[in-house]
Design an enzyme around this catalytic site. Structure first.
Site, PDB file in Angstrom:
ATOM      1  N   THR A 151       0.813  -1.136  -0.028  1.00  0.00           N
ATOM      2  CA  THR A 151       0.267  -0.044   0.058  1.00  0.00           C
ATOM      3  C   THR A 151       0.957   1.332  -0.074  1.00  0.00           C
ATOM      4  O   THR A 151       1.981   1.290   0.479  1.00  0.00           O
ATOM      5  CB  THR A 151      -0.722  -0.036   1.334  1.00  0.00           C
ATOM      6  OG1 THR A 151      -1.703  -1.309   1.088  1.00  0.00           O
ATOM      7  CG2 THR A 151      -1.572   1.139   1.594  1.00  0.00           C
ATOM      8  N   ARG A 179     -13.970  -7.364  -0.604  1.00  0.00           N
ATOM      9  CA  ARG A 179     -13.149  -7.295   0.700  1.00  0.00           C
ATOM     10  C   ARG A 179     -12.848  -5.843   0.934  1.00  0.00           C
ATOM     11  O   ARG A 179     -12.231  -5.340  -0.168  1.00  0.00           O
ATOM     12  CB  ARG A 179     -12.106  -8.232   0.795  1.00  0.00           C
ATOM     13  CG  ARG A 179     -11.149  -8.002   1.984  1.00  0.00           C
ATOM     14  CD  ARG A 179      -9.960  -7.079   1.677  1.00  0.00           C
ATOM     15  NE  ARG A 179      -8.859  -7.265   2.906  1.00  0.00           N
ATOM     16  CZ  ARG A 179      -8.051  -6.354   3.206  1.00  0.00           C
ATOM     17  NH1 ARG A 179      -7.612  -5.413   2.112  1.00  0.00           N
ATOM     18  NH2 ARG A 179      -7.139  -6.211   4.140  1.00  0.00           N
ATOM     19  N   VAL A 180     -12.854  -5.290   2.148  1.00  0.00           N
ATOM     20  CA  VAL A 180     -12.543  -3.760   2.293  1.00  0.00           C
ATOM     21  C   VAL A 180     -11.605  -3.815   3.442  1.00  0.00           C
ATOM     22  O   VAL A 180     -11.880  -4.487   4.515  1.00  0.00           O
ATOM     23  CB  VAL A 180     -13.669  -3.101   2.575  1.00  0.00           C
ATOM     24  CG1 VAL A 180     -13.100  -1.489   3.122  1.00  0.00           C
ATOM     25  CG2 VAL A 180     -14.613  -2.767   1.680  1.00  0.00           C
ATOM     26  N   GLY A 181     -10.152  -3.362   3.345  1.00  0.00           N
ATOM     27  CA  GLY A 181      -9.211  -3.356   4.187  1.00  0.00           C
ATOM     28  C   GLY A 181      -9.259  -2.138   5.127  1.00  0.00           C
ATOM     29  O   GLY A 181     -10.218  -1.308   5.365  1.00  0.00           O
ATOM     30  N   ASP A 182      -8.117  -1.606   5.600  1.00  0.00           N
ATOM     31  CA  ASP A 182      -8.108  -0.688   6.820  1.00  0.00           C
ATOM     32  C   ASP A 182      -7.840   0.700   5.892  1.00  0.00           C
ATOM     33  O   ASP A 182      -8.260   1.891   6.446  1.00  0.00           O
ATOM     34  CB  ASP A 182      -6.925  -0.713   7.685  1.00  0.00           C
ATOM     35  CG  ASP A 182      -5.527  -0.904   6.666  1.00  0.00           C
ATOM     36  OD1 ASP A 182      -5.340  -1.787   5.971  1.00  0.00           O
ATOM     37  OD2 ASP A 182      -4.391   0.077   6.805  1.00  0.00           O
ATOM     38  N   THR A 201       0.114   0.648   6.862  1.00  0.00           N
ATOM     39  CA  THR A 201       0.074  -0.319   5.891  1.00  0.00           C
ATOM     40  C   THR A 201       0.269  -1.388   6.706  1.00  0.00           C
ATOM     41  O   THR A 201       0.799  -1.663   7.805  1.00  0.00           O
ATOM     42  CB  THR A 201       1.246   0.008   4.784  1.00  0.00           C
ATOM     43  OG1 THR A 201       1.542  -1.135   4.054  1.00  0.00           O
ATOM     44  CG2 THR A 201       2.423   0.366   5.615  1.00  0.00           C
ATOM     45  N   GLY A 202       0.066  -2.745   5.976  1.00  0.00           N
ATOM     46  CA  GLY A 202       0.224  -3.964   6.585  1.00  0.00           C
ATOM     47  C   GLY A 202      -0.903  -4.647   6.692  1.00  0.00           C
ATOM     48  O   GLY A 202      -1.935  -4.404   5.805  1.00  0.00           O
ATOM     49  N   GLY A 204      -4.583  -5.524   6.958  1.00  0.00           N
ATOM     50  CA  GLY A 204      -5.857  -4.593   6.995  1.00  0.00           C
ATOM     51  C   GLY A 204      -6.756  -4.938   8.204  1.00  0.00           C
ATOM     52  O   GLY A 204      -7.140  -4.142   8.861  1.00  0.00           O
TER      53      GLY A 204
HETATM   54  N1  ASP Z   1      -3.377  -2.482   4.341  1.00  0.00           N
HETATM   55  C1  ASP Z   1      -3.749  -2.951   3.141  1.00  0.00           C
HETATM   56  C2  ASP Z   1      -4.917  -3.786   3.176  1.00  0.00           C
HETATM   57  O1  ASP Z   1      -5.160  -4.537   4.087  1.00  0.00           O
HETATM   58  C3  ASP Z   1      -2.509  -3.878   2.658  1.00  0.00           C
HETATM   59  C4  ASP Z   1      -1.053  -3.298   2.566  1.00  0.00           C
HETATM   60  O2  ASP Z   1      -0.930  -2.284   3.460  1.00  0.00           O
HETATM   61  O3  ASP Z   1      -0.286  -3.693   1.739  1.00  0.00           O
HETATM   62  O4  ASP Z   1      -5.731  -3.573   2.330  1.00  0.00           O
END
Ligand code: ASP
Length: 287
Positions: A151, A179-182, A201-202, A204
């Site tokens: 991200t 799907r919805v992340g953070d 990032t990381g 989600g």
């Molecule tokens: N945080 C992002 C998500 O889960 C993925 C990422 O940071 O690489 O959508």
């Protein structure tokens, strides 16, 4: 004083890609800094920085986003400013400039989050078109090199002392469609208020469960330093969820970029009077 910090995603990044990723975040920081140096707003600066990385196929946002398990691209993004105005889009198919649409949601002021294919109706109203079907898919994403893609995000403080944050992503490789992340969630992937801004990032799901960027803001408000706040919040995320994450943040006193993963490309440009400090590196790992 003005400052911008950009990240290119937390992950395990092979050595051969370090230079390219550092060059990418550096170019994004330059784009944001040019706006701040000309007296522009923190909000304009973070959007400009993130747009650069959405167009760079090395990063997991816009062109080059990771794929859903149906082989499609669905992007999430959000922007927030120090007045706690927020705009976000989630799981929008074939959207290459998600941060620009998130910005349009913020500016319109009617809603804070638009999700799914129906968001295209609003996009049309503000003059944003879908990318040609399949054009955001790169060979690398097809090969599922998700572990080396992250991200993107930016945080900034402008000459008037205002903060802003922006985050944009293709999400996680092989995710379910829808799907919805953070990244499009206020207080999870993105936060800004009168005192600070942060972008995460990381994993989600883990970031949402601990409301990572909001946790940092609350610790800062309770008297921690920015670095303390970020490291305690990341540590909490690790203990509570076993997940991985990284964060960039800015407050009146400084900037921080910290991650649990081996690497996270970070670039910053800080201007204090005539003095300009430019830094880019693969991030500080929290031990
Ligand atoms: N945080 C992002 C998500 O889960 C993925 C990422 O940071 O690489 O959508």
């Amino acid at each position: 004083m003005t400052a911008i910090v950009v990240h290119g995603g937390a992950g395990a990044i092979t050595l051969d890609r370090h230079d390219r990723l550092r060059a990418g975040v550096r170019a994004a920081a330059e784009a944001g800094d040019a706006i701040l140096a000309a007296g522009g707003s923190a909000l304009d600066a973070v959007v400009a920085a993130v747009r650069v990385l959405e167009d760079d196929p090395e990063f997991n946002a816009g062109h080059g986003s990771v794929l859903t398990r149906d082989g499609t691209v669905e992007t999430d993004a959000s922007v927030m400013d120090g007045a706690q105005r927020f705009g976000a889009v989630a799981a929008v198919p074939d959207l290459g400039c998600a941060v620009a649409l998130a910005r349009a949601v913020l500016e319109s002021g009617e809603h804070v989050l638009l999700a799914g294919p129906a968001a295209w109706r609003f996009a049309e109203e503000v003059g944003i078109r879908p990318a040609p079907p399949g054009s955001l898919v790169t060979e690398r994403s097809r090969r599922r090199l998700a572990e080396s893609k992250g991200t993107v995000g930016a945080v900034a403080r402008d000459g008037e002392g205002r903060f802003a944050s922006a985050t944009s992503t293709g999400g996680i490789s092989g995710k379910r469609s829808g799907r919805v992340g953070d990244s499009p969630i206020a207080g999870a992937g993105t936060w800004a208020d009168h005192a600070m801004a942060a972008s995460a990032t990381g994993d989600g799901e883990a970031i949402i469960r601990v409301a990572l960027t909001h946790a940092i803001a609350m610790r800062l408000a309770a008297g921690s330093s920015l670095r303390e706040a970020a490291s305690i919040a990341l540590d909490d995320l690790r203990r509570t969820t076993g997940g991985n994450a990284g964060v960039i943040a800015i407050d009146r006193g400084g900037i921080v970029g910290l991650q649990l993963s081996p690497a996270m490309p970070v670039a910053s440009i800080v201007r204090e009077g005539a003095e300009i400090t430019r830094v880019d590196h693969m991030g500080d790992r929290l031990s």
